[in-house]
Design a protein around this motif. Structure first.
Motif, PDB file in Angstrom:
ATOM      1  N   THR A  33      -4.988  31.491  34.932  1.00  0.00           N
ATOM      2  CA  THR A  33      -6.737  31.408  34.459  1.00  0.00           C
ATOM      3  C   THR A  33      -6.553  30.942  35.767  1.00  0.00           C
ATOM      4  O   THR A  33      -6.091  30.003  36.348  1.00  0.00           O
ATOM      5  CB  THR A  33      -6.913  30.480  32.990  1.00  0.00           C
ATOM      6  OG1 THR A  33      -6.345  29.444  33.553  1.00  0.00           O
ATOM      7  CG2 THR A  33      -6.265  31.425  32.062  1.00  0.00           C
ATOM      8  N   ASN A  34      -8.048  31.413  35.400  1.00  0.00           N
ATOM      9  CA  ASN A  34      -9.466  31.346  37.180  1.00  0.00           C
ATOM     10  C   ASN A  34      -8.432  31.111  38.377  1.00  0.00           C
ATOM     11  O   ASN A  34      -8.834  30.747  39.733  1.00  0.00           O
ATOM     12  CB  ASN A  34      -9.222  29.063  37.111  1.00  0.00           C
ATOM     13  CG  ASN A  34     -10.084  28.623  37.628  1.00  0.00           C
ATOM     14  OD1 ASN A  34     -11.678  29.177  37.346  1.00  0.00           O
ATOM     15  ND2 ASN A  34      -9.981  27.221  38.756  1.00  0.00           N
ATOM     16  N   ILE A  35      -8.125  32.577  38.388  1.00  0.00           N
ATOM     17  CA  ILE A  35      -7.900  33.442  39.698  1.00  0.00           C
ATOM     18  C   ILE A  35      -9.203  33.474  40.170  1.00  0.00           C
ATOM     19  O   ILE A  35      -9.511  34.122  39.777  1.00  0.00           O
ATOM     20  CB  ILE A  35      -6.384  34.092  39.347  1.00  0.00           C
ATOM     21  CG1 ILE A  35      -5.494  33.805  38.200  1.00  0.00           C
ATOM     22  CG2 ILE A  35      -6.756  35.050  40.595  1.00  0.00           C
ATOM     23  CD1 ILE A  35      -4.245  35.359  38.241  1.00  0.00           C
ATOM     24  N   GLU A  36      -9.078  33.739  41.877  1.00  0.00           N
ATOM     25  CA  GLU A  36     -10.387  33.532  42.025  1.00  0.00           C
ATOM     26  C   GLU A  36     -10.594  35.013  43.388  1.00  0.00           C
ATOM     27  O   GLU A  36     -11.623  35.441  44.026  1.00  0.00           O
ATOM     28  CB  GLU A  36     -11.145  32.254  43.365  1.00  0.00           C
ATOM     29  CG  GLU A  36     -10.980  31.079  42.340  1.00  0.00           C
ATOM     30  CD  GLU A  36     -11.530  30.298  43.344  1.00  0.00           C
ATOM     31  OE1 GLU A  36     -11.679  30.116  44.603  1.00  0.00           O
ATOM     32  OE2 GLU A  36     -11.819  29.115  42.750  1.00  0.00           O
ATOM     33  N   TYR A  87       1.770  29.319  41.726  1.00  0.00           N
ATOM     34  CA  TYR A  87       0.753  28.587  42.786  1.00  0.00           C
ATOM     35  C   TYR A  87      -0.027  29.903  42.967  1.00  0.00           C
ATOM     36  O   TYR A  87       1.293  31.126  42.970  1.00  0.00           O
ATOM     37  CB  TYR A  87       0.669  28.106  44.090  1.00  0.00           C
ATOM     38  CG  TYR A  87       2.192  28.325  44.760  1.00  0.00           C
ATOM     39  CD1 TYR A  87       1.941  29.723  45.694  1.00  0.00           C
ATOM     40  CD2 TYR A  87       3.484  28.585  45.263  1.00  0.00           C
ATOM     41  CE1 TYR A  87       2.616  30.330  47.039  1.00  0.00           C
ATOM     42  CE2 TYR A  87       4.917  29.553  45.255  1.00  0.00           C
ATOM     43  CZ  TYR A  87       4.360  30.763  46.430  1.00  0.00           C
ATOM     44  OH  TYR A  87       5.137  30.783  46.885  1.00  0.00           O
ATOM     45  N   HIS A  88      -1.252  30.352  44.084  1.00  0.00           N
ATOM     46  CA  HIS A  88      -1.496  31.856  44.201  1.00  0.00           C
ATOM     47  C   HIS A  88      -1.149  31.710  45.307  1.00  0.00           C
ATOM     48  O   HIS A  88      -2.331  31.002  46.616  1.00  0.00           O
ATOM     49  CB  HIS A  88      -3.058  31.536  43.417  1.00  0.00           C
ATOM     50  CG  HIS A  88      -4.139  33.282  44.107  1.00  0.00           C
ATOM     51  ND1 HIS A  88      -5.143  33.096  44.002  1.00  0.00           N
ATOM     52  CD2 HIS A  88      -2.947  34.086  44.614  1.00  0.00           C
ATOM     53  CE1 HIS A  88      -5.242  34.905  44.602  1.00  0.00           C
ATOM     54  NE2 HIS A  88      -4.203  34.764  45.216  1.00  0.00           N
ATOM     55  N   TYR A 107      -2.607  26.209  42.953  1.00  0.00           N
ATOM     56  CA  TYR A 107      -2.067  25.969  42.447  1.00  0.00           C
ATOM     57  C   TYR A 107      -2.217  24.967  40.989  1.00  0.00           C
ATOM     58  O   TYR A 107      -3.444  25.004  40.437  1.00  0.00           O
ATOM     59  CB  TYR A 107      -0.086  24.571  43.199  1.00  0.00           C
ATOM     60  CG  TYR A 107      -1.072  23.293  42.808  1.00  0.00           C
ATOM     61  CD1 TYR A 107      -0.489  22.225  42.672  1.00  0.00           C
ATOM     62  CD2 TYR A 107      -1.989  23.527  44.180  1.00  0.00           C
ATOM     63  CE1 TYR A 107      -1.095  21.315  42.123  1.00  0.00           C
ATOM     64  CE2 TYR A 107      -2.265  21.769  43.870  1.00  0.00           C
ATOM     65  CZ  TYR A 107      -1.818  20.320  42.937  1.00  0.00           C
ATOM     66  OH  TYR A 107      -2.719  19.397  43.852  1.00  0.00           O
ATOM     67  N   GLY A 108      -0.812  25.418  39.667  1.00  0.00           N
ATOM     68  CA  GLY A 108      -1.265  24.792  38.888  1.00  0.00           C
ATOM     69  C   GLY A 108       0.728  24.706  38.242  1.00  0.00           C
ATOM     70  O   GLY A 108       1.316  24.488  38.832  1.00  0.00           O
ATOM     71  N   VAL A 109       0.265  23.410  37.151  1.00  0.00           N
ATOM     72  CA  VAL A 109       1.845  23.021  36.254  1.00  0.00           C
ATOM     73  C   VAL A 109       1.716  22.927  35.077  1.00  0.00           C
ATOM     74  O   VAL A 109      -0.257  23.360  34.275  1.00  0.00           O
ATOM     75  CB  VAL A 109       1.804  21.212  36.947  1.00  0.00           C
ATOM     76  CG1 VAL A 109       3.038  20.964  36.289  1.00  0.00           C
ATOM     77  CG2 VAL A 109       2.261  21.885  38.323  1.00  0.00           C
ATOM     78  N   LYS A 139      -4.377  26.502  34.097  1.00  0.00           N
ATOM     79  CA  LYS A 139      -5.165  26.931  34.951  1.00  0.00           C
ATOM     80  C   LYS A 139      -5.187  26.892  36.141  1.00  0.00           C
ATOM     81  O   LYS A 139      -4.682  25.510  36.741  1.00  0.00           O
ATOM     82  CB  LYS A 139      -6.726  25.813  34.236  1.00  0.00           C
ATOM     83  CG  LYS A 139      -8.359  26.355  35.209  1.00  0.00           C
ATOM     84  CD  LYS A 139      -9.014  25.860  34.532  1.00  0.00           C
ATOM     85  CE  LYS A 139     -10.270  25.264  35.580  1.00  0.00           C
ATOM     86  NZ  LYS A 139     -11.592  24.647  34.606  1.00  0.00           N
ATOM     87  N   LEU A 140      -5.512  27.135  37.392  1.00  0.00           N
ATOM     88  CA  LEU A 140      -5.412  27.269  39.402  1.00  0.00           C
ATOM     89  C   LEU A 140      -6.974  26.173  39.148  1.00  0.00           C
ATOM     90  O   LEU A 140      -7.143  26.480  38.840  1.00  0.00           O
ATOM     91  CB  LEU A 140      -5.646  28.109  39.424  1.00  0.00           C
ATOM     92  CG  LEU A 140      -4.290  29.622  39.821  1.00  0.00           C
ATOM     93  CD1 LEU A 140      -4.363  30.559  40.612  1.00  0.00           C
ATOM     94  CD2 LEU A 140      -2.802  28.445  39.995  1.00  0.00           C
TER      95      LEU A 140
END
Length: 140
Positions: A33-36, A87-88, A107-109, A139-140
């Motif tokens: 989620t939270n991809i911009e 990661y994006h 990025y996120g984990v 969430k990124l």
């Protein structure tokens, strides 16, 4: 009768040896989620040991980025402990860009673990797969 008994035993042994009698793997759904932006890809890595975490990926999936959220599914994952990093890849170079070892791409984990003065730790990011379907929302 002996021939029938022998045949049944032989078939059972064959099933066990070939894996037919083994339990199938599990499904792991990762919701990012939270991809911009729609640019680039989302790179998702699944790790299966503490020693490999953030170093050697067990399985990976890449998908086109989409503003908002995307979902990827790892199939046939055996029971055990795992962690995810993702990661994006906004510029499409297939690597996490950094400056002074600090990521410059989102990025996120798993478990939305955060690092303190460094990357997130395995203990904070790990989760267990013991059910048929597991969902991790990151969430990124």
């Amino acid at each position: 009768m002996k021939t029938l008994k022998f045949t049944v035993i032989l078939l059972l042994m064959l099933c066990i040896k070939t894996g037919i009698a083994q339990e199938p793997g599990h499904s792991l759904t990762v919701i990012v989620t939270n991809i911009e932006s729609n640019q680039g890809t989302i790179q998702v890595g699944l790790y299966n040991t503490k020693g490999n975490f953030l170093n050697e990926i067990y399985q990976s999936i890449s998908t086109k980025a989409k503003t908002g959220s995307v979902e990827v599914v790892f199939k046939n994952v055996p029971k055990g402990e795992y962690a995810i990093s993702l990661y994006h890849d906004t510029d499409g170079n297939q690597k996490l860009n950094t400056f002074l070892s600090i990521p410059t791409e989102p990025y996120g984990v798993s478990n939305n673990a955060k690092g303190r003065f460094g990357p997130p730790q395995w203990e904070d990011a790990k989760f267990s797969i013991s059910d048929k379907e597991i969902v991790q929302s990151i969430k990124l």
